[in-house]
Design an enzyme around this catalytic site. Structure first.
Site, PDB file in Angstrom:
ATOM      1  CB  CYS A 239       5.850  20.407  36.392  1.00 52.15           C
ATOM      2  SG  CYS A 239       7.527  20.980  36.256  1.00 52.15           S
ATOM      3  CG  HIS A 266       7.873  19.554  40.756  1.00 55.30           C
ATOM      4  ND1 HIS A 266       7.789  19.690  39.396  1.00 55.30           N
ATOM      5  CD2 HIS A 266       8.335  18.290  40.981  1.00 55.30           C
ATOM      6  CE1 HIS A 266       8.202  18.588  38.818  1.00 55.30           C
ATOM      7  NE2 HIS A 266       8.531  17.714  39.754  1.00 55.30           N
ATOM      8  CG  ASP A 283       8.928  14.023  38.362  1.00 56.19           C
ATOM      9  OD1 ASP A 283       8.573  14.334  37.206  1.00 56.19           O
ATOM     10  OD2 ASP A 283       9.197  14.882  39.232  1.00 56.19           O
TER      11      ASP A 283
END
Length: 445
Positions: A239, A266, A283
């Site tokens: 991530c 995250h 994302d």
């Protein structure tokens, strides 16, 4: 003689006039004083008649202590917060951490880095896809009627095309790096200190893995690089690396970018849409565009803090990602809310200190629009809950039947990036899953 008598009469008349004026003034003062006393007396009587009787005036009460706490007024809990600087050590640590995180977008303002990024991006492919999608969206809008606005603008379509290319062709997800000697799977065994060359390239921590083949037994190092320039060469990560590199590429193609930090481990991106005049959730790991409810309704996570950082400042955007606080919100206990507001204002003022008045005024207008947007999410959530209540349920004493929320359908049913074991360990497999991370999880974001 006549002249002398006339002067005396004039002087006497002047004295009489002065005396009369003094008398009139004194009477006027007495009238005002009497009227004022009557008003005060009337108010005092009304106050005594409307107030409860005192408990006891017979025993004199001691004066309040100087260090006594002020009374608590529960009805004033929802008044606008006044920013307060951090006082305790815990709040100061949180402030220092946020200031450190706010430096991430500053690193993407290096012209040499952005030029290097444009060399690796297939610009012709990206722009062709964006132009085609933009024309389709415009045609759809025109077919709906005169004056209709396309769903997304051309620059939004550029980022959407960049997102598809980044996910499908450029960056690679890493669970456990394969053994570089025999290419067999590896097993995580812990962390290691970065070597000098790894540290020089921006790796503050290194994960250590061992080859699963007993005859090989080789160890594999996996540095977690924070330098976007290095990530253009390695093109792999989880991530943190994905959000870092992708956000920098968005900046390279001309968009305003935010890097969003989440306290539940995250990170993701927000891109400003000039067409829609708002920040859009992106994302790269999930190839997700404008799905802010992905992490709660989709992954089943509970969140506490979502802080967005840009070259223009910082903003607490938690309300964008938590639409149902009673179900998906964790306790926000890092700092008091007034202190967090102070930290946001502090970072914003620092980033904008050298801007022109015109730029500051424009950004303040954006901040006001975004605050209205975030407040609107809270109001919409309350309205949606109220809309689920029916008269029959109230009369029969039943709980309201759940109705599908159309906006929640934009969220996916679970995470797609990462191995199944890693997703389960993080509690991101879908709605209703646990949000607690395994203490043996060796894979931070």
């Amino acid at each position: 003689m006549e002249h002398s008598h006339a002067a005396q009469r004039e002087a006497s008349a002047a004295m009489d006039t002065d005396k009369l004026a003094q008398e009139m003034t004194e009477r006027f003062r007495q009238v005002l004083s009497t009227k004022r006393m009557n008003e005060l007396t009337s108010r005092s009587v009304q106050s005594r008649s409307s107030s409860p009787a005192p408990r006891d005036f017979g025993t004199p009460q001691p004066p309040p202590a100087h260090n006594a706490l002020p009374p608590s007024y529960s009805s004033l809990r929802n008044i606008p917060l006044v920013p307060q600087p951090p006082q305790d050590a815990r709040s100061v640590r949180f402030k220092n951490m946020l200031h450190s995180l706010s430096n991430m977008p500053i690193r993407w303002e290096n012209p040499g880095l952005l030029d290097e990024a444009l060399r690796v991006v297939p610009l012709e492919q990206i722009y062709n896809e964006a132009e085609e999608e933009s024309q389709i969206l415009q045609a759809e809008a025109e077919s709906l009627g005169t004056g209709k606005k396309a769903a997304w603008g051309y620059q939004d379509c550029v980022i959407r095309a960049l997102l598809r290319w980044f996910k499908r062709s450029f960056f690679t997800w890493v669970n456990n790096p394969p053994c570089s000697r025999c290419y067999s799977p590896t097993i995580g065994v812990g962390m290691a200190a970065p070597l000098p060359d790894e540290q020089a390239r921006g790796a503050n921590q290194v994960e250590l893995y061992k080859c699963s083949v007993e005859q090989c037994g080789a160890y594999e190092r996996y540095p977690r690089y924070n330098d976007a320039f290095v990530l253009l060469q390695t093109r792999r990560g989880r991530c943190g690396e994905w959000a870092n590199c992708f956000s920098m590429l968005c900046r390279a193609v001309g968009s305003r970018v935010r890097w969003v930090w989440n306290s539940e481990d995250h990170v993701w991106t927000e891109v400003y849409s000039v067409h829609r005049k708002r920040w859009v959730h992106v994302d790269a790991c999930e190839e997700a565009w404008d799905k802010p409810r992905l992490y709660t309704e989709g992954w089943g996570k509970k969140l506490a803090y979502c802080i967005a950082f840009s070259v223009d400042g910082a903003m607490d955007v938690t309300r964008r990602y938590i639409r149902n606080p009673s179900k998906y919100s964790l306790e926000r206990n890092r700092v008091p809310e007034a202190v967090l507001l102070h930290i946001m204002d502090e970072i914003r003022a620092m980033r904008r200190s050298n801007m022109s008045k015109q730029d500051k005024f424009r950004l303040e207008g954006e901040d006001m629009r975004e605050n209205r947007e975030l407040r609107g999410y809270v109001i919409s959530s309350i309205a949606h809950d109220v809309s689920k209540i029916s008269a029959d349920d109230i009369l029969n004493g039943r709980s309201s039947r759940s109705r599908p929320d159309p906006d929640a359908q934009k969220a996916l049913e679970g995470r797609t990036s990462g191995s199944n074991e890693w997703i389960r360990a993080r509690g991101e497999g879908g709605r209703g899953t646990s949000n607690q991370r395994s203490p043996h999880d060796q894979h931070p974001r």
